[in-house]
Design a protein around this motif. Structure first.
Motif, PDB file in Angstrom:
ATOM      1  N   LEU A  91      64.855  52.973  51.184  1.00  0.00           N
ATOM      2  CA  LEU A  91      63.439  52.835  50.883  1.00  0.00           C
ATOM      3  C   LEU A  91      63.186  51.627  49.978  1.00  0.00           C
ATOM      4  O   LEU A  91      64.112  50.957  49.557  1.00  0.00           O
ATOM      5  N   GLY A  92      61.918  51.397  49.678  1.00  0.00           N
ATOM      6  CA  GLY A  92      61.554  50.323  48.759  1.00  0.00           C
ATOM      7  C   GLY A  92      61.006  49.109  49.492  1.00  0.00           C
ATOM      8  O   GLY A  92      61.735  48.475  50.252  1.00  0.00           O
ATOM      9  N   HIS A  93      59.718  48.804  49.270  1.00  0.00           N
ATOM     10  CA  HIS A  93      59.109  47.649  49.933  1.00  0.00           C
ATOM     11  C   HIS A  93      58.185  46.884  48.988  1.00  0.00           C
ATOM     12  O   HIS A  93      57.316  46.143  49.432  1.00  0.00           O
ATOM     13  N   GLU A  94      58.374  47.074  47.691  1.00  0.00           N
ATOM     14  CA  GLU A  94      57.704  46.245  46.676  1.00  0.00           C
ATOM     15  C   GLU A  94      58.804  45.653  45.801  1.00  0.00           C
ATOM     16  O   GLU A  94      59.565  46.403  45.184  1.00  0.00           O
ATOM     17  N   TYR A  95      58.894  44.327  45.724  1.00  0.00           N
ATOM     18  CA  TYR A  95      60.081  43.729  45.141  1.00  0.00           C
ATOM     19  C   TYR A  95      59.870  42.265  44.769  1.00  0.00           C
ATOM     20  O   TYR A  95      58.981  41.583  45.261  1.00  0.00           O
ATOM     21  N   VAL A  96      60.724  41.811  43.884  1.00  0.00           N
ATOM     22  CA  VAL A  96      60.830  40.400  43.560  1.00  0.00           C
ATOM     23  C   VAL A  96      62.313  40.145  43.331  1.00  0.00           C
ATOM     24  O   VAL A  96      63.044  41.019  42.866  1.00  0.00           O
ATOM     25  N   GLY A  97      62.782  38.962  43.709  1.00  0.00           N
ATOM     26  CA  GLY A  97      64.207  38.682  43.558  1.00  0.00           C
ATOM     27  C   GLY A  97      64.501  37.207  43.636  1.00  0.00           C
ATOM     28  O   GLY A  97      63.592  36.359  43.589  1.00  0.00           O
ATOM     29  N   ARG A  98      65.800  36.906  43.757  1.00  0.00           N
ATOM     30  CA  ARG A  98      66.242  35.515  43.742  1.00  0.00           C
ATOM     31  C   ARG A  98      67.166  35.265  44.922  1.00  0.00           C
ATOM     32  O   ARG A  98      68.064  36.072  45.209  1.00  0.00           O
ATOM     33  N   VAL A  99      66.944  34.148  45.611  1.00  0.00           N
ATOM     34  CA  VAL A  99      67.721  33.809  46.802  1.00  0.00           C
ATOM     35  C   VAL A  99      69.163  33.485  46.414  1.00  0.00           C
ATOM     36  O   VAL A  99      69.401  32.656  45.522  1.00  0.00           O
ATOM     37  N   THR A 100      70.119  34.150  47.073  1.00  0.00           N
ATOM     38  CA  THR A 100      71.528  33.912  46.776  1.00  0.00           C
ATOM     39  C   THR A 100      72.296  33.316  47.949  1.00  0.00           C
ATOM     40  O   THR A 100      73.380  32.777  47.758  1.00  0.00           O
ATOM     41  N   ALA A 101      71.763  33.413  49.170  1.00  0.00           N
ATOM     42  CA  ALA A 101      72.442  32.839  50.334  1.00  0.00           C
ATOM     43  C   ALA A 101      71.426  32.592  51.439  1.00  0.00           C
ATOM     44  O   ALA A 101      70.396  33.282  51.520  1.00  0.00           O
ATOM     45  N   LEU A 102      71.736  31.610  52.291  1.00  0.00           N
ATOM     46  CA  LEU A 102      70.851  31.251  53.397  1.00  0.00           C
ATOM     47  C   LEU A 102      71.645  31.168  54.694  1.00  0.00           C
ATOM     48  O   LEU A 102      72.815  30.775  54.692  1.00  0.00           O
ATOM     49  N   GLY A 103      70.988  31.537  55.792  1.00  0.00           N
ATOM     50  CA  GLY A 103      71.611  31.407  57.097  1.00  0.00           C
ATOM     51  C   GLY A 103      71.607  29.966  57.569  1.00  0.00           C
ATOM     52  O   GLY A 103      71.094  29.058  56.898  1.00  0.00           O
ATOM     53  N   ALA A 104      72.187  29.751  58.735  1.00  0.00           N
ATOM     54  CA  ALA A 104      72.227  28.410  59.319  1.00  0.00           C
ATOM     55  C   ALA A 104      70.812  27.863  59.462  1.00  0.00           C
ATOM     56  O   ALA A 104      69.877  28.598  59.782  1.00  0.00           O
ATOM     57  N   GLU A 105      70.653  26.600  59.205  1.00  0.00           N
ATOM     58  CA  GLU A 105      69.371  25.910  59.269  1.00  0.00           C
ATOM     59  C   GLU A 105      68.441  26.314  58.136  1.00  0.00           C
ATOM     60  O   GLU A 105      67.285  25.878  58.076  1.00  0.00           O
ATOM     61  N   GLY A 106      68.920  27.144  57.215  1.00  0.00           N
ATOM     62  CA  GLY A 106      68.119  27.534  56.066  1.00  0.00           C
ATOM     63  C   GLY A 106      66.971  28.450  56.440  1.00  0.00           C
ATOM     64  O   GLY A 106      66.918  29.017  57.526  1.00  0.00           O
ATOM     65  N   ALA A 107      66.059  28.603  55.521  1.00  0.00           N
ATOM     66  CA  ALA A 107      64.852  29.394  55.743  1.00  0.00           C
ATOM     67  C   ALA A 107      63.702  28.690  55.048  1.00  0.00           C
ATOM     68  O   ALA A 107      63.912  27.840  54.181  1.00  0.00           O
ATOM     69  N   ARG A 108      62.494  29.075  55.438  1.00  0.00           N
ATOM     70  CA  ARG A 108      61.320  28.418  54.877  1.00  0.00           C
ATOM     71  C   ARG A 108      60.334  29.438  54.329  1.00  0.00           C
ATOM     72  O   ARG A 108      60.292  30.583  54.769  1.00  0.00           O
ATOM     73  N   THR A 109      59.557  28.991  53.364  1.00  0.00           N
ATOM     74  CA  THR A 109      58.502  29.832  52.808  1.00  0.00           C
ATOM     75  C   THR A 109      57.299  29.800  53.746  1.00  0.00           C
ATOM     76  O   THR A 109      57.267  29.057  54.726  1.00  0.00           O
ATOM     77  N   VAL A 110      56.284  30.587  53.421  1.00  0.00           N
ATOM     78  CA  VAL A 110      55.090  30.653  54.258  1.00  0.00           C
ATOM     79  C   VAL A 110      54.428  29.281  54.389  1.00  0.00           C
ATOM     80  O   VAL A 110      53.901  28.937  55.454  1.00  0.00           O
ATOM     81  N   ASP A 111      54.472  28.483  53.328  1.00  0.00           N
ATOM     82  CA  ASP A 111      53.819  27.166  53.386  1.00  0.00           C
ATOM     83  C   ASP A 111      54.663  26.102  54.079  1.00  0.00           C
ATOM     84  O   ASP A 111      54.265  24.941  54.154  1.00  0.00           O
ATOM     85  N   GLY A 112      55.824  26.518  54.593  1.00  0.00           N
ATOM     86  CA  GLY A 112      56.652  25.586  55.354  1.00  0.00           C
ATOM     87  C   GLY A 112      57.702  24.852  54.553  1.00  0.00           C
ATOM     88  O   GLY A 112      58.516  24.114  55.126  1.00  0.00           O
ATOM     89  N   SER A 113      57.718  25.020  53.235  1.00  0.00           N
ATOM     90  CA  SER A 113      58.715  24.324  52.431  1.00  0.00           C
ATOM     91  C   SER A 113      60.079  24.996  52.553  1.00  0.00           C
ATOM     92  O   SER A 113      60.176  26.202  52.804  1.00  0.00           O
ATOM     93  N   ARG A 114      61.120  24.217  52.380  1.00  0.00           N
ATOM     94  CA  ARG A 114      62.477  24.735  52.540  1.00  0.00           C
ATOM     95  C   ARG A 114      62.859  25.609  51.350  1.00  0.00           C
ATOM     96  O   ARG A 114      62.632  25.253  50.198  1.00  0.00           O
ATOM     97  N   LEU A 115      63.449  26.750  51.636  1.00  0.00           N
ATOM     98  CA  LEU A 115      63.896  27.671  50.601  1.00  0.00           C
ATOM     99  C   LEU A 115      65.223  27.191  50.038  1.00  0.00           C
ATOM    100  O   LEU A 115      66.081  26.673  50.768  1.00  0.00           O
TER     101      LEU A 115
END
Length: 392
Positions: A91-115
Motif C-alpha cells: 500500500l501507500g500512494h502519497e510519497y516524496v523521495g530521492r532518485v537513486t537509479a535510472l533505466g536505460a535512456e534515463g527518465a524525464r519529469t512532466v516538463d520534459g527535463s531529464r531526471l
C-alpha cells in the motif's frame, strides 16, 4: 547492465524475411542493504516484510528511495476490508523521495527535463501507457493499461509497487515532478494523492462557476477538504466547510474558511452571515451519503458539484433529472487527476506553504516497522495524516 535481448518481428512465414531487432536494454540495480517493503496480506492480518535485493529497470524507469509516505484514507479503508484490493499488496500512494537509479535512456519529469540521480521528487499515483484512446483524450488517469502505485498486486520484477517501502520502482508513463529541497516532506508527500486531487476538483468547479467571489461549500475537512479550502480561498472564493468534528472545523478556519458548519444544522444562517442567499458550488470530499444528498439540496441554479469522496461502496442516492435540467446543474466526478494537476498542486504548495499550516496535517510519523500501528492511528482520525519514515 544485462546484455541486449533479441526478438523476432516475423511478419511473413518465410524465415528469410525475419528481421532481428534489439529489445530495449535493461538495467540491473543491486541494492545493499536490500530494499524492504511492507506487504498487506488480508484483513485482520499484520503486514509482512519482504526484502528486495535488486530491481531491473526498463527504459524510462527509475528507482526512488522513499523519504516520507503518508497514510491516505483509502489505505485505511483497504486494510479494514471496505475496498476490494488484490493481495499481496504494498500500500501507500502519497510519497516524496530521492532518485537513486535510472533505466536505460534515463527518465524525464512532466516538463520534459531529464531526471538526475539525487533529484528530490514526488510522482503521480499512476503510470499510463500514453497511447490508448483515453490517454490521447487527455485522461491518462483512466488509461486502459493503468498501473497504480499502492494498488497493484506484488509481482515478479515489480515488487516495489507502493510507498510503504524503502524504495519504489517507477514505471515508464509516471508523471514525475521535481520538488524543492526547502519544502518539508510532510507538505509534499500528500501531494501525490490528496493535494493534487483537491487541485483538480477546485479547478473543475472553477471551469463552470467563477469562484472569485462565489460561495463554495466543502463537505469534509480531511486533507482534500482542507487543502481545497486553501486553494479555493486563494482563488477568491468564500468557503464554508462542513464537518461533524469540531476540531476539524477549527482547522478549516486556519486554512482560510470564511465560515464553518456542522452537518444537520441549518445552513441558511451560515450563508446569510456571508451576506449571500445561496451556495454557488459544492465540493463533496467526505463520501458520506448524507453529504452527497445535502450537496444537491444546497447548490443554486447554474451551480456545480464536484464529487470527490465517494471512492468506496455506499447506498445509492436518488437522482432527480428534472431538477438537474431545470437548474442547469453541472455534476463532475473527480477521481485521481491529470499530470498537470500534480504540477500545479506542487507549484501551489511552493507559494502557499508559508500561509497555511500544511506541515501540521501530518500529526505523527512512525518508522516503516510500525506500519500497522500507523494505520491503526490513522483510523482513529486523531490526525489528518500519519506519516511513515522508512529511513528510521
Amino acid at each position: 547492465m544485462t546484455s541486449p535481448r533479441w526478438r523476432s518481428d516475423v511478419a511473413a512465414p518465410a524465415p528469410a524475411t525475419a528481421v532481428l531487432t534489439p529489445a530495449p536494454a535493461m538495467t540491473d540495480v543491486r541494492l545493499s542493504p536490500a530494499a524492504l517493503a511492507k506487504v498487506w496480506i488480508g484483513e485482520g492480518r499484520p503486514h509482512e516484510t519482504i526484502a528486495v535485493p535488486g530491481v531491473v529497470l526498463a527504459a524510462g524507469e527509475a528507482l526512488v528511495q522513499v523519504e516520507l509516505a503518508t497514510v491516505c484514507g483509502s489505505d485505511v479503508h483497504t486494510v479494514a476490508g471496505h475496498r476490494a484490493a488484490p493481495m499481496p499488496l504494498v500500500l501507500g500512494h502519497e510519497y516524496v523521495g530521492r532518485v537513486t537509479a535510472l533505466g536505460a535512456e534515463g527518465a524525464r519529469t512532466v516538463d520534459g527535463s531529464r531526471l538526475n540521480i539525487g533529484d528530490r521528487v514526488t510522482w503521480s499515483i499512476f503510470a499510463a501507457c500514453r497511447s490508448c484512446d483515453r490517454c490521447r483524450r487527455g485522461m491518462p488517469q483512466k488509461c486502459r493499461a493503468l498501473r497504480k502505485y499502492g494498488h497493484e498486486r506484488v509481482e515478479a520484477h515489480w515488487e516495489l509497487t507502493g510507498g510503504f517501502a524503502t524504495h519504489v520502482h517507477l514505471r515508464a508513463g509516471t508523471a514525475i515532478v521535481r520538488v524543492a529541497e526547502e519544502l518539508p516532506g510532510a507538505v509534499l508527500a500528500p501531494a501525490a494523492c490528496g493535494t493534487a486531487t483537491a487541485w483538480a476538483a477546485v479547478a473543475a468547479l472553477d471551469d463552470v462557476v467563477d469562484l472569485d467571489g462565489a460561495v463554495l461549500l466543502i463537505s469534509g475537512a480531511g486533507l482534500i477538504g482542507l487543502t481545497a479550502t486553501a486553494i479555493a480561498t486563494e482563488r477568491g472564493a468564500r468557503v464554508i466547510v462542513s464537518d461533524p468534528d469540531p476540531r476539524r472545523r477549527q482547522q478549516a478556519l486556519r486554512f482560510g474558511a470564511a465560515a464553518v458548519h456542522a452537518p444537520g444544522e441549518d445552513l441558511t444562517d451560515v450563508i446569510a452571515e456571508l451576506c449571500e442567499s445561496e451556495v454557488h458550488a459544492v465540493l463533496e470530499a467526505s463520501g458520506a451519503r448524507s453529504a452527497v444528498l445535502a450537496a444537491f439540496d444546497a447548490v443554486a441554479v447554474g451551480g456545480a458539484i464536484a464529487l470527490v469522496g465517494s471512492v468506496f461502496p455506499t447506498e445509492a442516492v436518488p437522482l432527480d433529472p428534472e431538477r438537474i435540467v431545470r437548474t442547469c446543474l453541472t455534476v463532475r466526478g473527480i477521481h485521481n487527476y491529470a499530470p498537470r494537476d500534480l504540477v500545479d498542486a506542487i507549484a501551489f504548495l511552493r507559494g502557499a506553504a508559508g500561509r497555511y499550516p500544511f506541515a501540521e496535517l501530518v500529526g505523527a510519523v512512525l518508522p516503516l516497522s510500525e506500519l500497522d500501528d500507523a494505520i491503526a492511528l490513522a483510523r482513529t482520525g486523531e490526525h489528518v495524516r500519519v506519516g511513515i519514515d522508512p529511513r528510521r
